[in-house]
Design an enzyme around this catalytic site. Sequence first.
Site, PDB file in Angstrom:
ATOM      1  N   CYS A 171       0.807  -1.221   0.000  1.00 38.83           N
ATOM      2  CA  CYS A 171       0.000   0.000   0.000  1.00 38.83           C
ATOM      3  C   CYS A 171       0.840   1.272   0.000  1.00 38.83           C
ATOM      4  CB  CYS A 171      -0.937  -0.011   1.188  1.00 38.83           C
ATOM      5  SG  CYS A 171      -1.860  -1.533   1.274  1.00 38.83           S
ATOM      6  N   PHE A 183       1.809  -3.160   4.650  1.00 38.94           N
ATOM      7  CA  PHE A 183       2.262  -4.485   5.071  1.00 38.94           C
ATOM      8  C   PHE A 183       3.777  -4.544   4.921  1.00 38.94           C
ATOM      9  CE2 PHE A 183      -1.426  -7.613   4.011  1.00 38.94           C
ATOM     10  CZ  PHE A 183      -2.193  -6.993   4.961  1.00 38.94           C
TER      11      PHE A 183
END
Lengths: 818, 362
Positions: free
Chosen positions: A164, A392
């Site tokens: 992300c 992540f």
Amino acid sequence: MSEKRIVITGIGIICANGIGVKEFWENTVRGNSGIKEATTIDTTALITRYAGEVNPFDPAAYFSPKQLRRMERSAQFAIIAAHEAVKMSGLDFSGIDAYRAGLVLGTSLGGLLNGDVFHKQWIYRGLPKTRPSLLMSYPIHTPADWVSQELGLKGPRSVISTACAAGTNAIGFGADFIRSGKADVMIVGGVDPLAPLSFAGFNSLKALAEKPCAPYSKSEGITLGEGAGILILERLDMAQKRGATILAEVLAYELSADAYHPTAPDPGGAGAIRSMEGSIAQAGLEPGQISYVNGHGTGTPANDHSEPKAIKKVLGDQASRIPMSSTKSMTGHCLGAAGAVEGVACVLAIQQDILPPTINFQSDDPPLGLDYVPNEARSAVVDVALSNSFAFGGNNATIVLGKYRSERKLPITQAISRPRVVITGLGTVSPGGVGKAELWETFAQGKDCLNAITEFDVTPYNSRCGGSMPDVAWKKYIPTSLLRRTDSLSKLAVAAARMALDDGNLKVRRANSEKIAMIFGTGTGPLQTVESINRDIITKGMDQVNPAVFPNSVMNAAAGQVCLSFSLKGPTSTITAGGVSASTALVYGYELLCQKRAEAVLVVGADEFNEPLLAGNDRLGVLARDIIRPFDQQAEGMLLSCGSTAFLLEREESARERGAAIYGELLGYGMTSDNYKIGGINPEGTEWAESIRQAVLHGGLAAGDIDFYAAAACGLPLVDGAEARAVASALGNGVMVSSMQSMLGYTSGGTGGMGLMAALMAIGQGVIPPSIHLENPIGESQLNYVVNQAMRKTVDHAAIGSYSFGGNYVTLLVGKYS
Amino acid sequence: MKSPLATLFGNSTQMEYLGNYETVAVVSSIEQEYDAVRNHVGIFDFSALGKIKVSGKCAMEYLQLLVTRDIEYLAPEKSAVTLMLDDAGQVVGMVTVLNFEEYYLVETWPTAHEKVLDWMRKQSSEDVVIEDVSTQYAIIGVEGPQSWELTQKLVDFEITSLPYQGFFETEWEGNDIVVARIGYTAEYGYQFMIREEQAPKLLEVLLQEGVPFEAQLCGWKVLDPCMLEVRQPNIDLELDQRNLFEAALNWLIDFRKDEFVGRDAVLNMKEQGFQRSMVGFSAPQDVNVREGDAIKVEDDVVGQVVCAVNSGVLGKKLGLAMLDNKYAVSGLELAVDAGGLSAINTISSPYILPKSWSIKMI
């Protein structure tokens, strides 16, 4: 210093909140949400029906039927946004040197949707009835290749996949190429489509909100989104010269690693604080000078608790005065595109002096008393906007954009120098051996390390041989807690990383952990994990994903594991640009040292070999049956293999200060790309040759100075021929040439790393490894191959080739350190 | 030996020996102290814990060989709970190893302090420096659902960022202090390690700041029920003459680790197998069950009671029994001979759900 200042002269966007800048911004300012019930994804088994989907969307309005047969949604989005951005910028690419215009795209999935279709065909109809052309536009880098082809770019091309954080990271990496003088124009941004993998994965983690997401207030989870955001970055003086409208300036960006947990953010936001503080400092600003923060604001409880805390820590007593909003409340979380979409929103906020709102905000008691611009946009002077993306793997990225003002002083432009960058630590795991000594012995002996494949049944395939994972005492290199729950890609990466740190005798301590960067390059990423999750989704259902495995499916998972295992907290990124990935990771590490954003950089390149990889390549007909013969007339294709390499890079002075042994000096690099064909490369080798020339020029050398060229040739006549022509054209026939792939097989993104290991051996030992299985060299050019047996020769300078299908070339140049 | 805080916790009548240390067993009453730990904050004087500093070039390698868990990747500012075994596989002590980067600190239970220190010295090599710093530092512990909020009152560091088993060094009122997220009751728990002479002042501030949280001073005794309720190993009680498989402490051994003192011996024990195992049980409050009481199935004795306490949360007696393997499972009703037969039920841990588990710091 105007040549090091970078302005934004065009933007383009496509996302749930609008196709095109005008529609997107009108909706955003009105607080209209693009989040609706999803139509392209079957949500029946999921926690939610909602998504930020680009709908209505008619691709036929933009593309020909022929294009649409091969182009999946990511490529479509990226091209649409890129065309808009280029149009707005007024740039005419025919009028500029194509080699000076490049592209960096952030994405999590790339062409995965094509892979999904192929995967279903494979599962339900069998491999022979699959449509191989789907795979040409499946690799994660193909959306970038499509855009590049559309625009006719030939400059540096790269793909960032830090989950992300990719979009924000891509803008920054693109800016680095202009700051370093390697390009004048960079098309940057991010793209991701809605995909079953993301829905099923986030569903398994229980991270999806049932209703449209409500960042910073209800914070019940994320809503997935899709789209693309593209920005045109241009050298200030050139933009001014052509009278371009300057929308905003890229002031600075910074990356950091949490080294805390594979998926959860550091609850105190220590990593986020480092990326924010770093970018603010590089931009020469005080925290109080930030006018607007576009937060990561995903709507998960973990993010929405830790991010405001981190903001408050960074902005101090100014925090409650500085507005912050999450535009994800209207677009959904576009994953790899998020940072780019939000970057576009920041440019618009700066240009229009309007703060986009956080919609669905339902709280009378905003967390930590910050101003989240609840529900309604408002006017305010936006001089400087800061945009956050966290991901992540504990990857954080922050970018600072501002109104262009000539009087600004940017410390980052002053910091850039061309230091001597040296290599002080090596690590490797491959069928060629564990550790540099074993690998170099393999090279010296010219040993064929490929065997009949026994890991799975090869009867359905033409290709029968490949490189098996060697026997490794993993426990020596990998924390046992990690060993249990990790995949082979992470094992390869962590073990090589450990060796390089040990070999370089670099102790990671609290005092230096934030100064050590980690850059990872992988061609195919954790394909085994992705395939098994996707297979479960296809055959068992969307709610059948193992939440413990999903986090391993992101391309940067292994990088996160390396950072976590060794407490590396400096800048971190993951390059997924196909076969040039490890080489590009080395380039990134080199630039970080030039910008003094790290004291040392650990660069790791790794790729797996597994059945899905064999099946796909076999179906494409690019594999040999049992022998890989680079540069040989009888070559019939590649043999696949696995492996990893790791390199510790430092500036000369820091290496000398701590008395490190130096293997060689990274003298420079060249990065080019072609527009020949998606999935192919220009057989003439024209652009490849240019990357070699650039590297030689960068190193301040002449073609005749290069003693050894470690080739990327992999037994595919197309590639070998192109490279042979390129080498002959750029270096002449004096250079000794050999291909490590002849011994180790083709390891995709790992190629450049293996080449560099060979080059360092040649420089250090005066022994050039051979190309084996080379009986009748191809006739394209009369190159001097090191045939079948290692050769004694003093090597002062060596070049390392790498290429990616789709036409991407990175050449590294190393020299003896003296 | 006596803690510098002893007189602040109680008078001489409340003292009991733990190892060579005089400690306060009960400050007010077990019930009150139990209520503080389980519902508010209990403040403990843990100064009696042994504190052994290990430094030198080979500190890590030395400790790595002595402990049963892998500490090679134990990051700085992190701690790990592990066993130390002798060559015969007998437990020398259960210890917490804290990585201070420049050195390690080994924390031991008061009763194991001398034994662990002797053993460590015996195993020492020339590149390792071992110092007993036990009397230089006091340790004050806070345990309870609100202990993190109380801890935050004393330090600037964002306490929610401190992971379980993590610690940091900071300054408190100009003095060096270590704040570690280490506890024994499964509630949020923190320990403050500070120079002995500064400890009374720190205690005073904790008590003042603790008023809104209804913090209370606690003695060592209340740890017995609190630790047992969550099956926190209480080595003195549980191991006593038993091998560590019987006592179900083998989870503290990492058999994936290739080498540590006692490894062969415990592997041997494992291979030989064992006939009895430890299991938890509950009994009605009024049954006066004690250590050593026989446990029966019909007329056959199938095991003995190892320990028993009153569990405030359960409102029952809670204990551990050593039972023949056949009966060492949860969910059985057996009889205990506690001056007449009474029914007991074997149960699985944790026997209670600590309040802290449902309180999220963030």
